[in-house]
Design a protein around this motif. Structure first.
Motif, PDB file in Angstrom:
ATOM      1  N   GLY B 353       0.787  -1.233   0.000  1.00 46.31           N
ATOM      2  CA  GLY B 353       0.000   0.000   0.000  1.00 46.31           C
ATOM      3  C   GLY B 353       0.815   1.276   0.000  1.00 46.31           C
ATOM      4  O   GLY B 353       0.248   2.368  -0.024  1.00 46.31           O
ATOM      5  N   HIS B 355       4.023   3.277  -1.913  1.00 44.46           N
ATOM      6  CA  HIS B 355       4.995   3.298  -3.000  1.00 44.46           C
ATOM      7  C   HIS B 355       6.396   3.547  -2.430  1.00 44.46           C
ATOM      8  O   HIS B 355       6.555   4.348  -1.500  1.00 44.46           O
ATOM      9  N   HIS B 357       8.751   5.318  -3.355  1.00 41.96           N
ATOM     10  CA  HIS B 357       9.157   6.730  -3.367  1.00 41.96           C
ATOM     11  C   HIS B 357       8.689   7.453  -2.100  1.00 41.96           C
ATOM     12  O   HIS B 357       9.393   8.292  -1.542  1.00 41.96           O
ATOM     13  N   ASP B 358       7.491   7.118  -1.650  1.00 37.37           N
ATOM     14  CA  ASP B 358       6.989   7.717  -0.403  1.00 37.37           C
ATOM     15  C   ASP B 358       7.787   7.210   0.797  1.00 37.37           C
ATOM     16  O   ASP B 358       8.078   7.974   1.719  1.00 37.37           O
TER      17      ASP B 358
END
Lengths: 151, 418
Positions: B353, B355, B357-358
């Motif tokens: 849930g 990504h 990158h986050d």
């Protein structure tokens, strides 16, 4: 640097529950966007009524900023003329790159993206959908239709 | 000057990570108000003070061009440069410094082999064999070669655990195989490839072997003679050395038979318009003024690692890997990608849930530096059906406390975004 500046409640909400997410069967305009750095891919679909955006949808996968920004975009452009969308595109770009220190009054919920400029590595995540929409509404004439890329 | 060339005696003292950390100036800083936890060593490692000093001392006292002056500075620069070559030779147990070619990095080493070894004499339909694990640097040079010559690139599949499929390899190698080019350790997953087994089969088929050692050499003792490979490629900056410098090891007989790669100064003995005589090994492959400071920095980095001991480094990093694997698997929704039984200290993972990158951004705010993305191994991402992963990669200066901070920051990311 505070995470709350980037992941505001509106952003988190639109990432969890993206609005207008899914394909559009016969769009009047559409374009693909790709950010090779993080692998984000999305497609923006637009249906037009004359010069007015009747509906905008998107599908694809990406980070929270990219998904929330696209979700907010589909809400924001609905009912606007292409010229108004172009103006909004400029204002969002200013907001993300912070050339303008105050969010333009017409941005509404899009002002939730105002913290992104503090995270330079993430500006492209937020702007990908806008570049893609721009490419859909103003396709390059007689050019090879490569996906829009923010890298 | 960088003249202390003697191999360091084996270090048997207990592993004192705090003393080691004191050698690395960059580690002692805050990022966003939190102490830096640098867990992106597979992308590039950090530098001990002695490496930085060796390069600034060189610039302050010894700089001149190498191999061409009779004056004192040129002699000092040449001595330091060639001393570093001997350090590299000893470090990987090559037979001779003639087998140590300085290049910009692993990428350039592989491109050199593609252009100067593989390309001459290759015929349409000849095959280059690589694996699905490879970094783009060990894919694209072969694709270019294939496009230019009609050669065919064959790819050994990997298993769900991230191991190179040995039985598939035995099927794929054959009479048209001209080269086997394999990662020694996967940069994206950490898999240690049992290259000895692959080399043994390649030998039976008379197929030369190139190893991409960029991710192996920081984590273990490398002995190119024991491995029996024909080429071994690695980069200085994964090894506590500077960027822009790397090494191609090649067996002398093979390098001797290869034509030069780039032409220019230093790689010649004499030049006239009637014809040019090339220099001897290793200089035949080193056209132009080299990265002298980079070579000196790399030589010093190797001495520094030897003073700690590669076996001790490997053992310590293995305990960190085990600890990190155990801690990370306690996080609900976290999936480790690449679960080979033998791994270097690299943990690639996905968090349900969220990504990558986050994850990268949230960890950075917590002072924890990791890599997120495709790790220049897009076929590996494709194999696992993910656009990207988050990757924590450890060095011998990392600590269990940093693993704890990674774990806590991931829990925070999860709470934030799911």
């Amino acid at each position: 640097m505070d995470l709350k500046d980037l992941y505001r409640d509106v952003i988190v909400d639109h990432n969890r529950k993206p609005r207008n997410f899914g394909p559009m069967l016969s769009p009047d305009a559409h374009a693909d966007g790709h950010n090779p750095l993080c692998g984000d891919r999305l497609t923006i679909y637009v249906s037009l009524d004359g010069d007015t955006v009747k509906e905008a949808k998107f599908e694809g996968s990406g980070c929270a900023i990219s998904v929330a920004s696209a979700s907010l975009l589909t809400e924001a452009v609905k009912g606007k003329s292409v010229a108004e969308v172009d103006k909004l595109y400029g204002e969002v770009h200013e907001l993300l790159t912070r050339r303008d220190t105050v969010a333009a009054p017409g941005l509404g919920k899009l002002a939730a993206l105002s913290g992104v400029h503090e995270f330079p590595a993430r500006v492209k995540c937020a702007s990908l959908c806008w570049h893609t929409l721009n490419a859909a509404l103003h396709p390059p004439q007689a050019a090879v239709l490569a996906p829009t890329s923010t890298e | 000057m960088n003249a202390a060339l003697e191999p360091t005696p084996a270090n048997t003292a207990p592993f004192d990570v705090e003393a080691i950390r004191a050698d690395f100036p960059i580690l002692h800083q805050e990022i966003n108000g939190k102490p830096l936890a640098y867990l992106d060593n597979a992308a590039s490692s950090q530098h001990p003070r002695v490496v930085i000093d060796s390069m600034s001392n060189y610039y302050e006292r010894d700089h001149a061009n190498v191999h061409r002056g009779v004056h004192t500075l040129s002699q000092r620069a040449t001595d330091a440069f060639e001393a570093a070559r001997e350090n590299v030779r000893r470090f990987i147990n090559a037979r001779s410094t003639k087998e140590i070619i300085f290049v910009r990095g692993t990428t350039e080493a592989i491109n050199l082999v593609a252009a100067s070894f593989a390309r001459p004499g290759i015929k349409p339909g000849d095959e280059i064999l690589i694996s699905w694990l490879e970094h783009h640097a060990n894919i694209v040079p072969w694709q270019l070669l294939a496009e230019q010559t009609g050669a065919v690139l064959k790819v050994i599949p990997i298993t769900p655990e991230g191991e190179v499929d040995f039985s598939a390899f035995e099927q794929l190698i054959g009479p048209r195989t001209r080269l086997l080019a394999l990662a020694h350790v996967s940069n994206a997953l950490g898999t240690i490839v049992p290259v000895e087994q692959f080399i043994a089969v390649a030998r039976k088929h008379g197929v030369p072997v190139l190893l991409d050692g960029a991710q192996a050499i920081p984590h273990s003792r490398i002995d190119v003679q024991a491995l029996g490979c024909d080429f071994y490629c690695f980069s200085g900056h994964k090894l506590c050395g500077p960027t822009g410098i790397g090494v191609l090891y090649g067996r002398e007989a093979i390098l001797d038979a290869m034509p030069p790669w780039q032409g220019g100064g230093d790689m010649i003995l004499s030049v006239s318009f009637k014809g040019t005589t090339y220099n001897q090994l290793p200089w035949k492959f080193e056209a132009g003024t080299p990265d002298i400071a980079g070579v000196i920095g790399l030589g010093t980095a190797i001495q520094y690692l030897e003073s700690i001991g590669m076996d001790r480094i490997a053992a310590y990093e293995h305990t960190l890997l085990e600890y990190a694997t155990a801690r990370l698997t306690t996080i609900p929704g976290l999936r480790i990608i690449g679960t080979a039984p033998r791994k270097a200290a690299v943990v690639s993972f996905a968090l349900e849930g969220i990504h990558p990158h986050d994850i990268g951004t949230i960890l950075d705010v917590e002072g924890v530096a990791i890599r997120t993305g495709h790790h220049c191994a897009m076929p590996v991402m494709e194999f696992y059906g993910v656009p990207a992963t988050a990757r924590a990669s450890f060095a011998f200066y990392n600590t269990r406390a940093e693993v704890d901070r990674l774990t806590d920051a991931l829990v925070k990311a999860r709470d934030y975004l799911t």
